[in-house]
Design an enzyme around this catalytic site. Structure first.
Site, mmCIF file in Angstrom:
data_model
loop_
_atom_site.group_PDB
_atom_site.id
_atom_site.type_symbol
_atom_site.label_atom_id
_atom_site.label_comp_id
_atom_site.label_asym_id
_atom_site.label_seq_id
_atom_site.Cartn_x
_atom_site.Cartn_y
_atom_site.Cartn_z
ATOM 1 N N GLU A 66 58.251 -27.270 35.008
ATOM 2 C CA GLU A 66 58.392 -26.379 36.161
ATOM 3 C C GLU A 66 57.245 -25.387 36.269
ATOM 4 O O GLU A 66 56.702 -25.170 37.352
ATOM 5 C CB GLU A 66 59.726 -25.641 36.101
ATOM 6 C CG GLU A 66 60.921 -26.452 36.578
ATOM 7 C CD GLU A 66 61.401 -27.486 35.574
ATOM 8 O OE1 GLU A 66 60.867 -27.525 34.443
ATOM 9 O OE2 GLU A 66 62.311 -28.262 35.905
ATOM 10 N N HIS B 17 73.715 -23.597 34.546
ATOM 11 C CA HIS B 17 73.425 -24.305 35.802
ATOM 12 C C HIS B 17 74.053 -23.653 37.023
ATOM 13 O O HIS B 17 74.267 -24.324 38.035
ATOM 14 C CB HIS B 17 73.913 -25.760 35.724
ATOM 15 C CG HIS B 17 73.053 -26.654 34.890
ATOM 16 N ND1 HIS B 17 73.049 -26.607 33.519
ATOM 17 C CD2 HIS B 17 72.160 -27.608 35.237
ATOM 18 C CE1 HIS B 17 72.211 -27.516 33.053
ATOM 19 N NE2 HIS B 17 71.648 -28.130 34.067
HETATM 20 C C1 TPP Z 1 63.934 -27.234 32.675
HETATM 21 C C2 TPP Z 1 64.800 -28.255 33.320
HETATM 22 N N1 TPP Z 1 64.333 -28.977 34.350
HETATM 23 C C3 TPP Z 1 65.086 -29.924 34.939
HETATM 24 C C4 TPP Z 1 66.383 -30.167 34.507
HETATM 25 C C5 TPP Z 1 67.242 -31.251 35.179
HETATM 26 N N2 TPP Z 1 67.366 -32.395 34.262
HETATM 27 C C6 TPP Z 1 68.413 -32.515 33.440
HETATM 28 S S1 TPP Z 1 68.249 -33.852 32.416
HETATM 29 C C7 TPP Z 1 66.770 -34.284 33.096
HETATM 30 C C8 TPP Z 1 66.050 -35.496 32.572
HETATM 31 C C9 TPP Z 1 65.707 -35.367 31.107
HETATM 32 O O1 TPP Z 1 65.288 -36.612 30.592
HETATM 33 P P1 TPP Z 1 65.028 -36.827 29.042
HETATM 34 O O2 TPP Z 1 64.369 -35.597 28.490
HETATM 35 O O3 TPP Z 1 64.305 -38.106 28.865
HETATM 36 O O4 TPP Z 1 66.465 -36.889 28.366
HETATM 37 P P2 TPP Z 1 67.603 -37.976 28.656
HETATM 38 O O5 TPP Z 1 68.401 -37.457 29.818
HETATM 39 O O6 TPP Z 1 66.932 -39.271 28.944
HETATM 40 O O7 TPP Z 1 68.437 -38.031 27.413
HETATM 41 C C10 TPP Z 1 66.411 -33.396 34.108
HETATM 42 C C11 TPP Z 1 65.181 -33.487 34.928
HETATM 43 C C12 TPP Z 1 66.865 -29.363 33.448
HETATM 44 N N3 TPP Z 1 68.133 -29.512 33.003
HETATM 45 N N4 TPP Z 1 66.061 -28.452 32.869
#
Ligand code: TPP
Ligand code: TPP
Ligand code: MG
Ligand code: MG
Lengths: 325, 323, 325, 323
Positions: C60, C129
């Site tokens: 971000e 959230h």
């Molecule tokens: C700082 C932040 N940005 C965006 C989000 C929204 N978000 C939640 S999970 C996610 C994807 C994360 O993917 P990964 O790190 O590969 O973990 P996985 O879900 O695959 O276990 C996003 C963009 C968040 N929770 N926190």
């Protein structure tokens, strides 16, 4: 009673608490070998050694988060932000993590941590080094916000902050570090959440903290010469706010001016003004006035900076307004 | 050549199997509308959780993101309190205040259950800092996703951990996607473990679909970290069979891709191995499955019985003194 | 006039502006191939291709800063924050850089950029959230803050925001994306800084935006049944705030309730309440009341979340209070 | 073996010399109390600025931190307006509104002059993004300090630049200290250019005390970036002779250490070379010095004459429409 500088008072508070509790440690940029960018931690590395006083990388989000984790594992970190202008890089850790952890864990993980450093405008530092953050930080439940104006208050409150089991935001000021004041030789604490009447008066209530308190004391002297007896209240803690002390004073003076160096919109002063109005509605003889930094990003040139910042004259004018003079 | 004792392998087989059935139940409960909010399942990634955490002592710490039901249970949080948490019940792990993303146990040293991608990384460094401060030989495991490795605070955390030799085992669960985005579209490197090169930090990769490989590989890393405190970055190559969350249809992946991983399912693979090497039988594995289903069912039943979260909890725990 | 969802209205605004100006592009997590986490950017990748619609890494601070740089070099970025709970990671770029750049460069570098995404509580998402950020963001000069409540306002204001030469914070809501409303078939713009009377009335003024506006409309219906005729004002833009519209209404009704889902301390509602009080002091028959989310981090369980959030009943009670009923 | 034309070397010698004299004047002016606020001098690091920026075209961009007087001048901002800015005069580069840390020129494509360590890094990626969007073959140079390489946003920026092949030349001016802190105390690696390994990004090091080396090395990098857009991380090994800012006594360094760098002073070194190779004489170099001093003096005189910043400027430029 010894006359000491604000920086020494803050240093003494940290030293006493670190002597008292081996779980307290200090981390921040330049706090160890350099004795602190503003010498607040002078002598602490020499006294406690590198295991308790840590120079951090320039990673505000990172070492703020490190502090949160250390607190979860039983330590009591003091995290110095060289200034709060850089502390905003740690807002995710402070607001989303430190402030919410106790609640999110249903009280299992308390976060005893102090984030401290100078806040607001110093002198000719320009737009990126002059912001006051109390409005943003007091808005968040889970945080306590303290902003002292004297060495005495600073020491007593910082000691209480270090012993408190919550994340504490401790707002100082570069240009008050050299400010001298009396501090008792024996140990003392000042309770978080208790304001202080810095000057008793009967005609109008001035409310201010940190640098602005001194502006108001100066204004009060000038007002006295004009025959206006101002009471000056220093909340000292902004979150939680000592509303009763403020209300009492306003119920007595029927007039109130809040002086807050931060921007006016959604500010602490707006909060105070609204609370005072609601709670003292029938006792108020005039709407509460507020004095703020103008709604601009801080200019560098001295005369421009002075022009936009609150001043003794602006405070006096505000008092005249609430007194219809 | 497998060094691990068959008895332990069986135990881990059963553990993985339980997590699979547990998460399937959670999914069904969500589909039935028994709870709401976000819910991220770990189905397909069980070998990482079990293989890693079997190497931990009760005094070691674990911290993770929001895909952490199984990791919380593996650290000692009762499964029934996890599902009760999802149901917003008073019996929930945090009394219905957190839901799927926020499991915590101070006693079991499970430090959450966090909702901000990457946010747990510097916190883990802080726990590693405290471990050294307190002079114990504990370690902390910090799970993060592949996409979380694009977060600045992950780098800041690694830099501090490497500079100060903090005993933090960062485990990237590389399931290849951050939500709907293939990790190869948001970074320039093939192997995420290379992130460690920026800090001269120890790192490696492991097949996260193979319980034995994970268990034995981590079994070598952690004792070294206890002897000589230092951080480590481990990339576990894994895959989530389901969508990012229970509400994600996951149309961004091909059936073939999903199948190619399911063909290497960690539970099936280990089951086949146990049988092939005469440590188990179809009957026994079936009975394990019956047990796992029953246990998951019992958790849900318990959660159903639990009273709703207490209203006063809404106003508690804002500050340490409101307890 | 077509009845469309809020998400479509926002999408149309972006599409029309991207068709109009080749320098406008969209970047954010999942905005391209996934059509947006909440489908606001549905079809945009297909329409404009990968050069104008970009899936970002989960960085971000990084992509907010990338937007600032792109704006300095002549582009007009739309940066989507999947939610503002993550946007706080970009506060250094938004507050220290985007907001201050025009001033710091003496007007040389304007930053035409829109940071948009859902703000505040959705439904059972818990403490990390559910935060509402308008208080923090409206405090900062250099930023404009918009928070629409209807598809019509959302489209007209987002188009104006994209054409504006300042950094704009555009606050949406997950639970309003499916909200339907009428939107003209021909192009239209809504000026930034102009509020709207969503319901005319004479007995009391309700001020609310975003989700809370709908809460107030519902409350107004109930109040009507009780014989109380409420005027409902939607500022639509919070910074700058359309104070005149608000004052006019209060001067007419003599009573005012502000409904703001964010926390009360140093909030936008505190600002409005104070400004109304000062400017309509003699016309006010009762202190301005405020309805907020309770001062807690958001709980998960549905009945707990509902208990701490503003509700129709709380609004009605506040109205009764200002009417001394 | 030096490929660069002697005439150009002389020109660069004079440029470095001017920056040295200019910064010395700035320092004297500060000591005399002619201005206040922060002021970070570039003395000792001139070869990096000149060697790099001689390779740029007017349409290329430069962005930097707060130690950027010389970089701003090298990009075309008039030196007299820089010193006038420090004096808070209306003739200042941004009319007295920014002071030492914030120089800007849209026309010259100097994008600041930033006060937040690391903050310029993602902004530079955005400019690189715009360059590709606009399909030109310009590049942007983004200077940062050694200690800034511990900032999360630097990593996030490199990841985006590498993933999207943005023409950003990140130049670490490694002067070995972040304020009073030796960079080796706040990171775990010896060479900061290794930060690029986390993103498979091109990188190298150069002796920042040697103008010719910097000029010729960067002269190879930038044309490649124009041909095939991509980011590059260059670590220039340099040193600041003065304290972090004009108010820092810099007691954290030994005299010997400072001297060891002054013995390799970039200006002296090049001067000696010019003489040794018959391209110049003591007399000529002396005359260059006289010119440099006179020019610096003229800048200060002009700044002295300039009227103070206009009061109304305090309330202008908050929003784009207040112009
Ligand atoms: C700082 C932040 N940005 C965006 C989000 C929204 N978000 C939640 S999970 C996610 C994807 C994360 O993917 P990964 O790190 O590969 O973990 P996985 O879900 O695959 O276990 C996003 C963009 C968040 N929770 N926190
Ligand atoms: C985010 C942030 N944190 C802290 C500071 C205070 N600060 C200003 S310069 C500096 C040291 C930077 O050192 P380096 O990056 O090596 O650059 P140099 O000053 O050596 O050129 C620090 C800590 C800041 N301006 N911004
Ligand atoms: Mg993933
Ligand atoms: Mg340096």
């Amino acid at each position: 009673m010894a006359m000491i500088q604000m920086r020494e008072a803050l240093g003494q508070a940290m030293i006493e608490e670190m002597e008292r509790d081996a779980n307290v440690f200090l981390m921040g940029e330049e706090v160890a070998q350099y004795d602190g960018a503003y010498k607040v931690s002078k002598g602490m590395l020499a006294k406690f050694g590198p295991k308790r006083v840590w120079d951090s990388p320039i990673s505000e989000g990172g070492f703020a988060g490190l502090g949160v984790g250390a607190a979860m594992a039983g330590l009591r970190p003091i995290i110095e932000m060289m200034t709060w202008n850089f502390g905003i890089q740690a807002f995710d850790q402070i607001v989303n993590h430190a402030a919410k952890m106790c609640y999110m864990s249903a009280g299992q993980f308390k976060i005893p941590i102090v984030f401290r450093g100078p806040n607001g405008a110093a002198h000719m530092l320009g737009a990126q080094h002059s912001q006051a953050y109390e409005a943003m930080l007091t808005n968040v439940p889970g945080l306590k916000v303290i902003s002292p104006s004297t060495p005495y208050d600073a020491k007593g409150l910082l000691k209480s902050a270090i012993r408190d089991d919550n994340p504490i935001i401790f707002l100082e000021s570069e240009i008050m570090y050299a400010l001298k004041g009396e501090v008792p030789d024996e140990e003392y604490l000042i309770p978080i959440g208790k304001g202080d009447v810095k000057r008793a008066g009967k005609d109008v209530t001035l409310i201010a903290w940190n640098k602005m308190l001194h502006l108001c004391m100066e204004a009060a002297e000038k007002l006295a010469e004009m025959g206006i007896d101002a009471e000056v209240i220093d909340p000292r803690t902004l979150q939680p706010l000592d509303e009763e002390l403020i209300f009492e004073s306003v119920r007595k003076t029927h007039r109130c001016v809040v002086v807050d160096e931060s921007w006016s919109f959604a500010s602490v002063a707006a909060q105070i003004a609204d609370r005072v109005t609601r709670s003292c509605f029938d006792e108020l003889d005039a709407p509460v006035e507020r004095v703020h930094c103008d709604f601009v990003l801080m200019p560098y040139a001295e005369h421009l900076e002075q022009a936009v910042m609150p001043s003794v004259d602006k405070v006096i004018q505000a008092v005249k307004d609430v007194m219809y003079l | 050549m497998v060094a691990t004792a068959p008895a332990l392998l069986k135990e881990m087989y059963r553990e993985m199997l339980f997590y699979r059935r547990f998460e399937e139940r959670v999914n069904q409960a969500y589909q039935k509308g028994k709870f709401a909010g976000f819910c991220h399942l770990h189905i397909g990634q069980e070998a990482v959780c079990v293989g890693v955490q079997q190497n931990l002592r009760p005094t070691d710490y674990v911290i993770s993101g929001y895909r952490s039901h199984t990791q919380a249970i593996a650290k000692g949080i009762e499964a029934k309190t996890v599902i009760a948490e999802l149901f917003g019940k008073d019996g929930g792990n945090i009394r219905g205040k957190g839901g799927s993303m926020h499991m915590f146990s101070k006693e079991k040293r499970f430090l959450g259950g966090h909702g901000i991608v990457g946010g747990q990384c510097p916190i883990a460094a802080g726990v590693g800092f405290a471990i050294r401060y307190q002079k114990t030989d504990d370690v902390i495991v910090c799970y993060l996703g592949d996409a979380a490795t694009n977060q600045g605070q992950f780098f800041e955390a690694m830099n501090m951990a490497a500079t100060w030799a903090l005993p933090v085992l960062y485990i990237i669960e590389n399931n290849r996607y951050g939500m709907g985005t293939d990790i190869r579209r948001t970074t320039s490197i093939d192997r995420l473990s290379k992130r460690a090169l920026a800090f001269d930090m120890d790192h490696s990769e492991v097949d996260g679909m193979d319980l034995v490989k994970v268990y034995e590989h981590v079994g070598k890393i952690i004792p070294e970290m206890r002897k000589k405190p230092r951080p480590y970055l481990l990339e576990a190559m894994t895959y989530r069979y389901r969508g990012h969350s229970v509400s994600d249809p996951a149309t961004y992946r091909t059936k073939e891709e999903v199948k190619s991983y399911q063909d290497r399912d960690p539970i099936t693979t280990l089951g086949e191995w146990l049988k092939a090497n005469g440590h188990s039988t179809d009957e026994e594995l079936k009975s394990f499955d019956k047990d796992a289903r029953a246990k998951a069912q019992a958790c849900e039943d318990w959660a159903d019985e639990s009273p709703p979260a207490l209203l006063e909890m809404a106003w508690k725990h804002v500050y340490a003194e409101d307890n």
